[in-house]
Write a protein that holds these residues in place. Structure first.
Motif, PDB file in Angstrom:
ATOM      1  N   LYS A   7       0.797  -1.222  -0.016  1.00 50.30           N
ATOM      2  CA  LYS A   7       0.136  -0.123  -0.063  1.00 50.30           C
ATOM      3  C   LYS A   7       0.809   1.112   0.149  1.00 50.30           C
ATOM      4  O   LYS A   7       1.905   1.351   0.688  1.00 50.30           O
ATOM      5  N   PHE A   8       0.685   2.292  -0.948  1.00 51.84           N
ATOM      6  CA  PHE A   8       1.167   3.465  -1.021  1.00 51.84           C
ATOM      7  C   PHE A   8       0.486   4.381  -1.952  1.00 51.84           C
ATOM      8  O   PHE A   8      -0.476   3.893  -2.472  1.00 51.84           O
ATOM      9  N   THR A   9       0.878   5.441  -2.165  1.00 52.84           N
ATOM     10  CA  THR A   9       0.407   6.603  -2.776  1.00 52.84           C
ATOM     11  C   THR A   9       1.140   7.014  -4.156  1.00 52.84           C
ATOM     12  O   THR A   9       2.345   7.160  -3.767  1.00 52.84           O
ATOM     13  N   VAL A  10       0.442   7.217  -5.015  1.00 52.44           N
ATOM     14  CA  VAL A  10       0.830   7.915  -6.270  1.00 52.44           C
ATOM     15  C   VAL A  10       0.113   9.272  -6.531  1.00 52.44           C
ATOM     16  O   VAL A  10      -1.051   9.249  -6.455  1.00 52.44           O
ATOM     17  N   GLU A  11       0.984  10.432  -6.947  1.00 51.35           N
ATOM     18  CA  GLU A  11       0.369  11.625  -7.093  1.00 51.35           C
ATOM     19  C   GLU A  11       0.898  12.179  -8.351  1.00 51.35           C
ATOM     20  O   GLU A  11       2.049  11.782  -8.516  1.00 51.35           O
ATOM     21  N   PHE A  12       0.159  12.805  -8.969  1.00 55.04           N
ATOM     22  CA  PHE A  12       0.530  13.609 -10.316  1.00 55.04           C
ATOM     23  C   PHE A  12       0.302  15.076 -10.124  1.00 55.04           C
ATOM     24  O   PHE A  12      -0.673  15.534  -9.515  1.00 55.04           O
ATOM     25  N   GLY A  13       1.054  15.838 -10.636  1.00 54.22           N
ATOM     26  CA  GLY A  13       0.999  17.494 -10.662  1.00 54.22           C
ATOM     27  C   GLY A  13       1.531  18.286 -11.827  1.00 54.22           C
ATOM     28  O   GLY A  13       2.149  17.374 -12.652  1.00 54.22           O
ATOM     29  N   VAL A  23      -7.166  12.752 -12.255  1.00 52.93           N
ATOM     30  CA  VAL A  23      -6.785  12.577 -10.905  1.00 52.93           C
ATOM     31  C   VAL A  23      -5.476  12.676 -10.353  1.00 52.93           C
ATOM     32  O   VAL A  23      -4.546  12.109 -10.910  1.00 52.93           O
ATOM     33  N   LYS A  24      -5.432  13.430  -9.314  1.00 49.45           N
ATOM     34  CA  LYS A  24      -4.190  13.740  -8.755  1.00 49.45           C
ATOM     35  C   LYS A  24      -3.533  12.660  -7.845  1.00 49.45           C
ATOM     36  O   LYS A  24      -2.477  12.696  -7.572  1.00 49.45           O
ATOM     37  N   LYS A  25      -4.527  12.053  -7.196  1.00 48.71           N
ATOM     38  CA  LYS A  25      -4.083  11.217  -6.133  1.00 48.71           C
ATOM     39  C   LYS A  25      -4.556   9.961  -6.190  1.00 48.71           C
ATOM     40  O   LYS A  25      -5.747   9.786  -6.267  1.00 48.71           O
ATOM     41  N   HIS A  26      -3.791   8.742  -5.998  1.00 51.20           N
ATOM     42  CA  HIS A  26      -4.235   7.408  -6.226  1.00 51.20           C
ATOM     43  C   HIS A  26      -3.529   6.708  -5.179  1.00 51.20           C
ATOM     44  O   HIS A  26      -2.443   6.766  -4.849  1.00 51.20           O
TER      45      HIS A  26
END
Length: 101
Positions: A7-13, A23-26
């Motif tokens: 489990k971890f987070t991927v973000e785009f900006g 979608v900025k955060k997954h």
């Protein structure tokens, strides 16, 4: 028997989120059947979350020039780039530095 997940987070900006359905955060949960590196994550993102214009995100099985990759706010170049092994709780950010004009 439930399968273990990473489990971890991927973000785009910086506009990169436009390639991923805006979608900025997954919050991801990937199976622990393999070691997840940034390189494997990039391919997984392309195959599973990317919704348009792959050439603006990926080039030669890596992110294209102009996309800054941070892991827990640290530049991935300091962590081994594609070979960095993702750990539970990590935050991986992809920030586009390319802007049209």
């Amino acid at each position: 028997m439930s399968e273990d997940k990473l489990k971890f987070t991927v973000e785009f900006g910086g506009g990169a989120e436009l390639l991923f359905n805006k979608v900025k955060k997954h919050n991801l949960e990937l199976p622990l059947t393999q070691k997840w590196t940034i390189g494997k994550l990039i391919i997984w993102l392309k195959d599973n979350l990317l919704t348009e214009r792959a050439e603006l995100f990926i080039q030669d099985n890596s992110v294209r020039p102009g996309i800054l990759v941070l892991v827990n706010d640290t530049d991935w170049e300091l962590l081994g780039e594609l070979g960095y092994t993702i750990e539970a709780g990590d935050n991986v950010m992809f920030i586009s530095t390319l802007h049209g004009g």
